[in-house]
Motif scaffolding. Structure first.
Motif, mmCIF file in Angstrom:
data_model
loop_
_atom_site.group_PDB
_atom_site.id
_atom_site.type_symbol
_atom_site.label_atom_id
_atom_site.label_comp_id
_atom_site.label_asym_id
_atom_site.label_seq_id
_atom_site.Cartn_x
_atom_site.Cartn_y
_atom_site.Cartn_z
ATOM 1 N N PRO A 68 0.711 -1.091 0.095
ATOM 2 C CA PRO A 68 -0.079 0.059 -0.036
ATOM 3 C C PRO A 68 0.957 1.265 0.131
ATOM 4 O O PRO A 68 1.795 1.420 0.586
ATOM 5 N N ASP A 69 0.305 2.363 -0.708
ATOM 6 C CA ASP A 69 0.901 3.541 -0.673
ATOM 7 C C ASP A 69 2.505 3.781 -1.372
ATOM 8 O O ASP A 69 3.141 4.644 -0.836
ATOM 9 N N LEU A 70 2.771 2.776 -2.136
ATOM 10 C CA LEU A 70 4.101 2.754 -2.976
ATOM 11 C C LEU A 70 5.304 3.345 -2.038
ATOM 12 O O LEU A 70 5.811 4.280 -2.447
ATOM 13 N N PRO A 71 5.574 2.506 -1.203
ATOM 14 C CA PRO A 71 6.577 2.935 -0.513
ATOM 15 C C PRO A 71 7.985 2.723 -1.271
ATOM 16 O O PRO A 71 8.400 1.840 -2.078
ATOM 17 N N LEU A 72 9.004 3.664 -0.884
ATOM 18 C CA LEU A 72 10.261 3.602 -1.747
ATOM 19 C C LEU A 72 11.147 2.273 -1.167
ATOM 20 O O LEU A 72 11.353 1.861 -0.188
ATOM 21 N N GLN A 73 11.507 1.783 -2.239
ATOM 22 C CA GLN A 73 12.558 0.398 -2.028
ATOM 23 C C GLN A 73 14.175 0.840 -2.399
ATOM 24 O O GLN A 73 14.756 0.032 -1.948
ATOM 25 N N TYR A 74 14.082 1.851 -3.382
ATOM 26 C CA TYR A 74 15.437 1.839 -3.651
ATOM 27 C C TYR A 74 15.606 3.433 -4.230
ATOM 28 O O TYR A 74 14.507 4.187 -4.873
ATOM 29 N N VAL A 75 16.721 4.248 -3.865
ATOM 30 C CA VAL A 75 17.109 5.413 -4.157
ATOM 31 C C VAL A 75 18.431 5.581 -4.715
ATOM 32 O O VAL A 75 19.291 4.841 -3.871
ATOM 33 N N ASN A 76 18.925 5.990 -5.616
ATOM 34 C CA ASN A 76 20.345 6.171 -5.957
ATOM 35 C C ASN A 76 21.086 7.305 -5.202
ATOM 36 O O ASN A 76 20.353 7.952 -4.748
ATOM 37 N N SER A 77 22.203 7.362 -5.313
ATOM 38 C CA SER A 77 23.013 8.279 -4.522
ATOM 39 C C SER A 77 22.719 9.794 -5.095
ATOM 40 O O SER A 77 22.731 10.760 -4.508
ATOM 41 N N ALA A 78 22.256 9.766 -6.512
ATOM 42 C CA ALA A 78 22.005 11.249 -7.046
ATOM 43 C C ALA A 78 20.860 11.660 -6.479
ATOM 44 O O ALA A 78 20.659 12.973 -6.310
ATOM 45 N N PHE A 79 19.918 10.765 -6.302
ATOM 46 C CA PHE A 79 18.538 11.150 -5.520
ATOM 47 C C PHE A 79 18.847 11.842 -4.146
ATOM 48 O O PHE A 79 18.479 12.920 -3.742
ATOM 49 N N GLU A 80 19.906 11.059 -3.658
ATOM 50 C CA GLU A 80 20.085 11.572 -2.220
ATOM 51 C C GLU A 80 20.941 12.950 -2.218
ATOM 52 O O GLU A 80 20.444 13.788 -1.515
ATOM 53 N N ASP A 81 21.740 13.195 -3.312
ATOM 54 C CA ASP A 81 22.362 14.421 -3.426
ATOM 55 C C ASP A 81 21.336 15.533 -3.850
ATOM 56 O O ASP A 81 21.567 16.676 -3.330
ATOM 57 N N ILE A 82 20.354 15.259 -4.526
ATOM 58 C CA ILE A 82 19.430 16.234 -5.140
ATOM 59 C C ILE A 82 18.551 16.689 -3.802
ATOM 60 O O ILE A 82 18.333 17.915 -3.639
ATOM 61 N N THR A 83 18.181 15.697 -3.279
ATOM 62 C CA THR A 83 17.079 16.077 -2.035
ATOM 63 C C THR A 83 17.555 15.985 -0.766
ATOM 64 O O THR A 83 16.860 16.736 0.213
ATOM 65 N N GLY A 84 18.713 15.623 -0.626
ATOM 66 C CA GLY A 84 19.330 16.027 0.744
ATOM 67 C C GLY A 84 18.811 14.856 1.785
ATOM 68 O O GLY A 84 19.536 14.621 2.725
ATOM 69 N N TYR A 85 18.013 13.970 1.397
ATOM 70 C CA TYR A 85 17.646 12.740 2.172
ATOM 71 C C TYR A 85 18.538 11.471 1.893
ATOM 72 O O TYR A 85 18.734 11.217 0.616
ATOM 73 N N ALA A 86 18.847 10.952 3.184
ATOM 74 C CA ALA A 86 19.537 9.408 2.960
ATOM 75 C C ALA A 86 18.510 8.393 2.850
ATOM 76 O O ALA A 86 17.443 8.689 3.198
ATOM 77 N N PHE A 87 19.094 7.574 2.027
ATOM 78 C CA PHE A 87 17.786 6.382 1.962
ATOM 79 C C PHE A 87 17.211 5.863 2.927
ATOM 80 O O PHE A 87 16.262 5.589 3.153
ATOM 81 N N ALA A 88 18.481 5.678 4.062
ATOM 82 C CA ALA A 88 17.892 5.117 5.380
ATOM 83 C C ALA A 88 16.842 5.731 5.875
ATOM 84 O O ALA A 88 15.754 5.103 6.570
ATOM 85 N N GLU A 89 16.534 7.189 5.758
ATOM 86 C CA GLU A 89 15.521 7.929 6.453
ATOM 87 C C GLU A 89 14.276 7.707 5.656
ATOM 88 O O GLU A 89 13.106 8.393 5.924
ATOM 89 N N ILE A 90 14.048 7.563 4.369
ATOM 90 C CA ILE A 90 13.001 7.676 3.483
ATOM 91 C C ILE A 90 12.645 6.236 3.141
ATOM 92 O O ILE A 90 11.581 6.041 2.373
ATOM 93 N N LYS A 91 13.334 5.247 3.262
ATOM 94 C CA LYS A 91 13.119 3.815 3.005
ATOM 95 C C LYS A 91 11.583 3.533 3.488
ATOM 96 O O LYS A 91 11.270 3.770 4.631
ATOM 97 N N GLY A 92 10.692 3.062 2.702
ATOM 98 C CA GLY A 92 9.582 2.489 3.070
ATOM 99 C C GLY A 92 8.431 3.714 2.973
ATOM 100 O O GLY A 92 7.092 3.437 3.379
ATOM 101 N N ARG A 93 9.098 5.114 2.720
ATOM 102 C CA ARG A 93 7.957 5.909 2.601
ATOM 103 C C ARG A 93 7.643 6.333 1.438
ATOM 104 O O ARG A 93 8.100 6.145 0.248
ATOM 105 N N ASN A 94 6.180 7.053 1.300
ATOM 106 C CA ASN A 94 5.981 7.524 -0.147
ATOM 107 C C ASN A 94 6.872 8.734 -0.495
ATOM 108 O O ASN A 94 7.046 9.588 0.334
#
Ligand SMILES: Cc1cc2nc3c(=O)[nH]c(=O)nc-3n(C[C@H](O)[C@H](O)[C@H](O)COP(=O)(O)O)c2cc1C
Length: 361
Positions: free
Chosen positions: A195-221
């Protein structure tokens, strides 16, 4: 028939390297064999001999089966082996197995495998093979001891599966993964089976662009990137595309972890499996903030340039239209009546209009 028991002697008559023996895999010593494989070997041992493998149940096996003595002579082969190597069963039986091995199969590897088999153990691994037409490929092989009636290990039984395609796909997916990992564009994958399309993977460019580390957004929409000024129309488009399981490209204002804003060129694609069931969503985020401002400036500049051209065009036209009137007044040389004075006033206005149009105030 009990495990290790021998099949009729006649079945092996005349085969080089084996006097009178049977196809009897030493199953107890095959420590890595799984139950399924063991049960197949029991059937094999109980029903066939190497030189009539082709007429046996083993022709129905997907694995290519070869029985080989320690001199490297093929004693038996099934139909899958014939297909894998591109030779008829009859051509395989009695010939050397060496011609089937690719150049990466070294003498030391052969020695290692033989030592293992002679010690009553199995060997499992990948081998390069050569087909009759010279093409090469890889098979995954399980090799186990082959014993004669005196229970001596006189050769080996190999069971192989062509994994050339798997290897090619592995290499390809390694390449794709590396491309995604090292991309300058943000890439995310959200699980569409949850449910609610949780994040399963983000690459490091996404982390650089958004400032979020994968560990803190894993499983979030991914909606945490929205903010007060995010265009609601773009969000509705995303919602609709997700609902319809359609790909979408849009541009919207997003917010980094530190609250700063960036323009996100978002590409969203549904990923379906072979049965057309929705499995995931993949997205590509490109930070186009610089492009947007540069583009905005460029658009404004073009607009101004256009306006300038328009204004000078109008000025030119106006000027042309005014010239005869202006000339007419100056050429008559008549005394200035009230009418002419008014006209002179008008003329001044016209001059002014002309100068204004030229931008010469
Ligand atoms: C894989 C994936 C990536 C997404 N990336 C973004 C994004 O970068 N920025 C954004 O504003 N929304 C993004 N979204 C959209 C939001 O997650 C969400 O679907 C959208 O805000 C609409 O849903 P809502 O109205 O419930 O918030 C993404 C969605 C998915 C499935």
């Amino acid at each position: 028939m009990r495990n290790g028991e021998i099949v009729p002697e006649s079945a092996m008559d005349g085969l080089p390297g084996v006097k009178a023996n049977a196809l009897c895999a030493d199953i107890e010593s095959c420590d890595t064999f799984d139950r399924f494989y063991q049960s197949r070997l029991i059937v094999m041992r109980d029903s066939v001999s190497p030189n009539n493998l082709s007429s046996s149940v083993f022709d129905q096996m997907a694995e290519a089966i070869l029985v080989i003595n320690f001199d490297g002579i093929i004693l038996g082969a099934n139909r899958s082996a014939a297909e894998l190597f591109g030779y008829p069963v009859e051509a395989l039986c009695g010939s050397s197995s060496r011609r089937l091995r690719g150049s990466s199969y070294t003498d030391s590897q052969r020695k290692r495998i033989h030592e293992r088999i002679k010690a009553g153990k199995t060997w499992r691994g990948r081998m390069e093979f050569v087909k009759s037409d010279g093409q090469t490929g890889f098979h995954e092989t399980e090799v186990s001891p082959f014993r004669n009636e005196q229970n001596e290990i006189v050769g080996l039984i190999s069971s192989s599966r062509d994994v050339s395609l798997d290897i090619a796909l592995e290499a390809q997916s390694d390449l794709i993964l590396e491309a995604v990992r090292s991309s300058n564009f943000g890439v995310t994958i959200a699980d569409a089976t949850l449910p609610d399309l949780p994040l399963q993977y983000v690459n490091s460019a996404f982390e650089d662009i958004t400032g979020y580390a994968f560990a803190e957004i894993k499983g979030r929409n991914c909606r945490f990137l929205k903010g007060p000024d995010t265009d609601q129309e773009a969000v509705s488009d995303i919602r609709r595309a997700i609902h319809r399981e359609e790909p979408l490209t849009t541009m919207l204002l997003n917010y980094r972890k530190d609250g700063t804003r960036f323009w996100n060129r978002l590409q969203l694609s549904p990923i379906h499996d072979a049965k057309k069931r929705l499995r995931a969503y993949m997205s590509v985020q490109i930070d186009i903030t610089r492009d947007v401002s540069e583009r905005t400036i460029e658009r404004e500049r073009q607009k101004m340039e256009h306006l300038g051209k328009l204004a000078s065009g109008i000025s030119h036209e106006l000027n042309n239209a005014l010239q005869p009137i202006l000339l007419m007044g100056g050429a008559t040389g008549r005394p200035l009546t009230e009418k002419y004075k008014r006209r002179a006033g008008l003329r001044r206005q016209r001059y002014r209009a002309r100068d204004l149009c030229k931008g010469d105030r």
